[in-house]
Design an enzyme around this catalytic site. Sequence first.
Site, PDB file in Angstrom:
ATOM      1  N   GLY A  74      33.409 -37.625 -45.712  1.00 12.21           N
ATOM      2  CA  GLY A  74      33.694 -38.867 -44.992  1.00 12.21           C
ATOM      3  C   GLY A  74      35.026 -39.435 -45.421  1.00 12.21           C
ATOM      4  CE1 TYR A  75      36.906 -36.912 -48.876  1.00 12.04           C
ATOM      5  CE2 TYR A  75      38.287 -35.196 -47.950  1.00 12.04           C
ATOM      6  CZ  TYR A  75      37.445 -35.637 -48.949  1.00 12.04           C
ATOM      7  OH  TYR A  75      37.171 -34.815 -49.998  1.00 12.04           O
ATOM      8  CB  SER A  76      39.153 -38.719 -40.736  1.00 15.44           C
ATOM      9  OG  SER A  76      39.676 -37.560 -41.311  1.00 15.44           O
TER      10      SER A  76
ATOM     11  CD  GLU B 201      39.834 -29.719 -46.650  1.00 15.90           C
ATOM     12  OE1 GLU B 201      39.284 -29.689 -45.558  1.00 15.90           O
ATOM     13  OE2 GLU B 201      40.153 -30.771 -47.222  1.00 15.90           O
TER      14      GLU B 201
ATOM     15  CD  GLU C  10      53.305 -31.717 -37.192  1.00 13.13           C
ATOM     16  OE1 GLU C  10      52.069 -31.681 -37.424  1.00 13.13           O
ATOM     17  OE2 GLU C  10      53.834 -31.073 -36.261  1.00 13.13           O
TER      18      GLU C  10
HETATM   19  C1  FAD Z   1      37.005 -30.565 -35.367  1.00 14.01           C
HETATM   20  C2  FAD Z   1      37.425 -31.496 -36.449  1.00 14.01           C
HETATM   21  C3  FAD Z   1      36.712 -31.551 -37.624  1.00 14.01           C
HETATM   22  C4  FAD Z   1      37.072 -32.435 -38.639  1.00 14.01           C
HETATM   23  N1  FAD Z   1      36.283 -32.548 -39.754  1.00 14.01           N
HETATM   24  C5  FAD Z   1      36.525 -33.561 -40.626  1.00 14.01           C
HETATM   25  C6  FAD Z   1      35.599 -33.872 -41.656  1.00 14.01           C
HETATM   26  O1  FAD Z   1      34.585 -33.200 -41.822  1.00 14.01           O
HETATM   27  N2  FAD Z   1      35.835 -34.954 -42.445  1.00 14.01           N
HETATM   28  C7  FAD Z   1      36.953 -35.717 -42.304  1.00 14.01           C
HETATM   29  O2  FAD Z   1      37.123 -36.683 -43.053  1.00 14.01           O
HETATM   30  N3  FAD Z   1      37.866 -35.452 -41.343  1.00 14.01           N
HETATM   31  C8  FAD Z   1      37.661 -34.395 -40.503  1.00 14.01           C
HETATM   32  N4  FAD Z   1      38.544 -34.144 -39.490  1.00 14.01           N
HETATM   33  C9  FAD Z   1      39.669 -35.042 -39.324  1.00 14.01           C
HETATM   34  C10 FAD Z   1      40.997 -34.409 -39.680  1.00 14.01           C
HETATM   35  O3  FAD Z   1      41.127 -34.305 -41.050  1.00 14.01           O
HETATM   36  C11 FAD Z   1      42.062 -35.313 -39.040  1.00 14.01           C
HETATM   37  O4  FAD Z   1      42.001 -35.079 -37.658  1.00 14.01           O
HETATM   38  C12 FAD Z   1      43.450 -35.022 -39.583  1.00 14.01           C
HETATM   39  O5  FAD Z   1      43.563 -35.492 -40.897  1.00 14.01           O
HETATM   40  C13 FAD Z   1      44.522 -35.688 -38.727  1.00 14.01           C
HETATM   41  O6  FAD Z   1      44.253 -37.030 -38.550  1.00 14.01           O
HETATM   42  P1  FAD Z   1      44.265 -37.656 -37.077  1.00 14.01           P
HETATM   43  O7  FAD Z   1      43.387 -36.861 -36.226  1.00 14.01           O
HETATM   44  O8  FAD Z   1      43.983 -39.113 -37.197  1.00 14.01           O
HETATM   45  O9  FAD Z   1      45.733 -37.416 -36.570  1.00 14.01           O
HETATM   46  P2  FAD Z   1      47.045 -38.267 -36.953  1.00 14.01           P
HETATM   47  O10 FAD Z   1      47.158 -38.402 -38.423  1.00 14.01           O
HETATM   48  O11 FAD Z   1      47.065 -39.511 -36.129  1.00 14.01           O
HETATM   49  O12 FAD Z   1      48.169 -37.288 -36.460  1.00 14.01           O
HETATM   50  C14 FAD Z   1      48.609 -37.213 -35.102  1.00 14.01           C
HETATM   51  C15 FAD Z   1      49.867 -36.336 -35.066  1.00 14.01           C
HETATM   52  O13 FAD Z   1      50.886 -36.977 -35.856  1.00 14.01           O
HETATM   53  C16 FAD Z   1      51.364 -36.061 -36.831  1.00 14.01           C
HETATM   54  N5  FAD Z   1      51.705 -36.805 -38.042  1.00 14.01           N
HETATM   55  C17 FAD Z   1      50.915 -37.618 -38.772  1.00 14.01           C
HETATM   56  N6  FAD Z   1      51.570 -38.051 -39.857  1.00 14.01           N
HETATM   57  C18 FAD Z   1      52.802 -37.490 -39.838  1.00 14.01           C
HETATM   58  C19 FAD Z   1      53.940 -37.539 -40.699  1.00 14.01           C
HETATM   59  N7  FAD Z   1      53.940 -38.214 -41.828  1.00 14.01           N
HETATM   60  N8  FAD Z   1      55.026 -36.841 -40.322  1.00 14.01           N
HETATM   61  C20 FAD Z   1      55.038 -36.111 -39.176  1.00 14.01           C
HETATM   62  N9  FAD Z   1      54.007 -36.036 -38.329  1.00 14.01           N
HETATM   63  C21 FAD Z   1      52.893 -36.704 -38.667  1.00 14.01           C
HETATM   64  C22 FAD Z   1      50.205 -35.114 -37.092  1.00 14.01           C
HETATM   65  O14 FAD Z   1      50.632 -33.894 -37.664  1.00 14.01           O
HETATM   66  C23 FAD Z   1      49.634 -34.964 -35.705  1.00 14.01           C
HETATM   67  O15 FAD Z   1      50.329 -34.004 -34.999  1.00 14.01           O
HETATM   68  C24 FAD Z   1      38.215 -33.237 -38.472  1.00 14.01           C
HETATM   69  C25 FAD Z   1      38.966 -33.155 -37.306  1.00 14.01           C
HETATM   70  C26 FAD Z   1      38.582 -32.318 -36.296  1.00 14.01           C
HETATM   71  C27 FAD Z   1      39.380 -32.305 -35.040  1.00 14.01           C
END
Ligand code: FAD
Length: 606
Positions: A357-359, A473, A589
Amino acid sequence: LSLTDEQQALDEAVGRLLLKTSSPEQVRAAESSGFDQAVWDGLVEMGLFDAASSGEASTADLAVVARQCGAHLATVPFIETVAPEPDDRQLALRASWFAGLARAVLDLAVDYVKERHQFGVPIGSFQTIQHRLADLHAAVTGSELLAREAAVALDDGDPDGPALASMAEWWAGHVAVEAAEAALHFHGGYGFMLEYDVQLYVRRAKVARTTFGDPRHRLLEVAERLWGTTRRGLDRKLDAGAEAFRREVRAFLDEHLTGEIIARAHETGTMHDAGLHRALCDAGYLAAGWPVEVGGGGRSPVETTTLMQELYGAGAPVDSMGIVSMVAATLVLLGNEQQRTEIVPRMLSGDALACLGYSEPDAGSDVAAVQTRAVLDGDEWLINGQKMFTTMAHEADYVFLLTRTSPDKPKHKGLTMFLVPMDSPGIEITPVHTLGGERTNITFYTDVHVPDSCRVGDVDAGWSVMNAALVFERNSANWGEPDRLVRTVASWAQASGALDDPLVADRIAAHAIAMEVGRLLLYRCSELASTGAVTHVEGSMAKLFVTEAFTRAAGDFRDIVPADAAIFDFVEHAYRHSTVTTIYGGSSEIQRGIIAEHGLGLPRSR
Ligand SMILES: Cc1cc2nc3c(=O)[nH]c(=O)nc-3n(C[C@H](O)[C@H](O)[C@H](O)COP(=O)(O)OP(=O)(O)OC[C@H]3O[C@@H](n4cnc5c(N)ncnc54)[C@H](O)[C@@H]3O)c2cc1C
């Protein structure tokens, strides 16, 4: 794949010679004649040509010299002299030469972007520059590894040797030209001035790359060498111990992984099977890499990498294995007595599952921005908030929950980690279905009460707890799955005759090369980890490279494979799923940022 002591000494000796005799000024001076007598004489004096003609020097030894010649743009026909036939040896040496040139020009670019200022800051702090250099750092490292592998394979009479030589020559040549062109671009207008050195590398790389005509012909040769007549692609062997372990894992999979398990995982989107998970635990695979003293299997990093790649490559649904082993390892390192003695054993036996439970809606890549609140309420904690993408929450017994405990502190310093039982009153789960077929969840936490014994690590130390877990990870990039994709498509193309079409053959060959580069980057992490090194940057390089290569391969194969082919659904699934691998576990990224800052030493990006 590291150099022997003798090769290390040779490398240094040739490096010293070329530093003296093949400076950029000397390279310029030799351009009109195309031959540098001083360099030649130096190499003759070192006895290199005699050692080559007598067979005393191996291909791998000569590759060390070729790499230095590439790095210093030495104007001598070294390769043509020691390997006169355009044969496999020459290809392997050319690969090393290109790898040397690529590393040198990348270093030149990195130095330049650290020094050159615009808008009041070094241009190396611009993200667009950092990210391209980070990609190149991974690609050039891959060239070095693949060139070395090809040379060693030829010396060993390995049946993969000829294919590896062609693959290495193509890849290293491709990357050298890319690196030189990028370096030229990052020099701005100055790079075009003949006084600057970067243009020397650009010209030399392109000339060498086209020595035998259009380099795409090499890809067709790779296809022929990998899949011609009876061949079935590469068959890379591990060292004896890891190879025996691989056989053991394959036997395990033959016994426990059925087509029904895979089909059910795809239907439900839950990449977990209770029976398989328990069998993995019974075999001791969940903690295979932990020391024996803490209940692990004492397997080496190379063996644990092999285990995970075999599981991924077989299509085994092992999300929970990955999550549980990471959480349990963190608990062993940082958990309290009860977590270590009661919960960890239940996790290791397969009795307890976990989810992460991070995101949150407003905290993805910037995970330190989480808002889920944990407040001390008497001797209990009261938790309120919402988590996104909590994969496996609907199966798990515990959530490894990142919360905010001190909103007034800087964001990284006000976080605390908890291991919360999923049956706690106040937790709700809503399913989320995704393009790649995986089921994940939104989880809601409303007035959830937990005792202080659920805390992992100190109050406000959640960031370091989280980072301990992230190391586990990132070091387990999933290479097995894309490798299986490339092999499956190659077999289909071989059987259906599609491989006769050069438009198909060259793309499959290019993806097969990328897979081998990815494999080498991945195993390099394991080998470094075996020496006790921290492989933060190397893990990021492997993860970045493998997932980006997966996405490119899946996209091309979706174009190539027709809808009526038996493998179409498999390819379609790979296409839909591959992109998410470049997002979770730290997006591409984020990985590029880590590589740029910590691998190339570039300033923090703006
Ligand atoms: C199928 C699936 C399973 C998952 N399972 C888990 C889970 O079990 N537990 C959990 O906690 N999370 C989980 N996640 C979440 C995952 O870790 C996040 O989706 C990921 O960390 C990206 O966050 P976000 O989706 O909010 O995208 P954002 O962080 O909003 O990113 C959107 C875009 O912006 C880019 N971006 C962001 N920051 C920067 C930067 N500093 N410089 C350049 N570009 C940048 C990213 O690379 C991306 O292309 C899962 C996601 C999916 C889709």
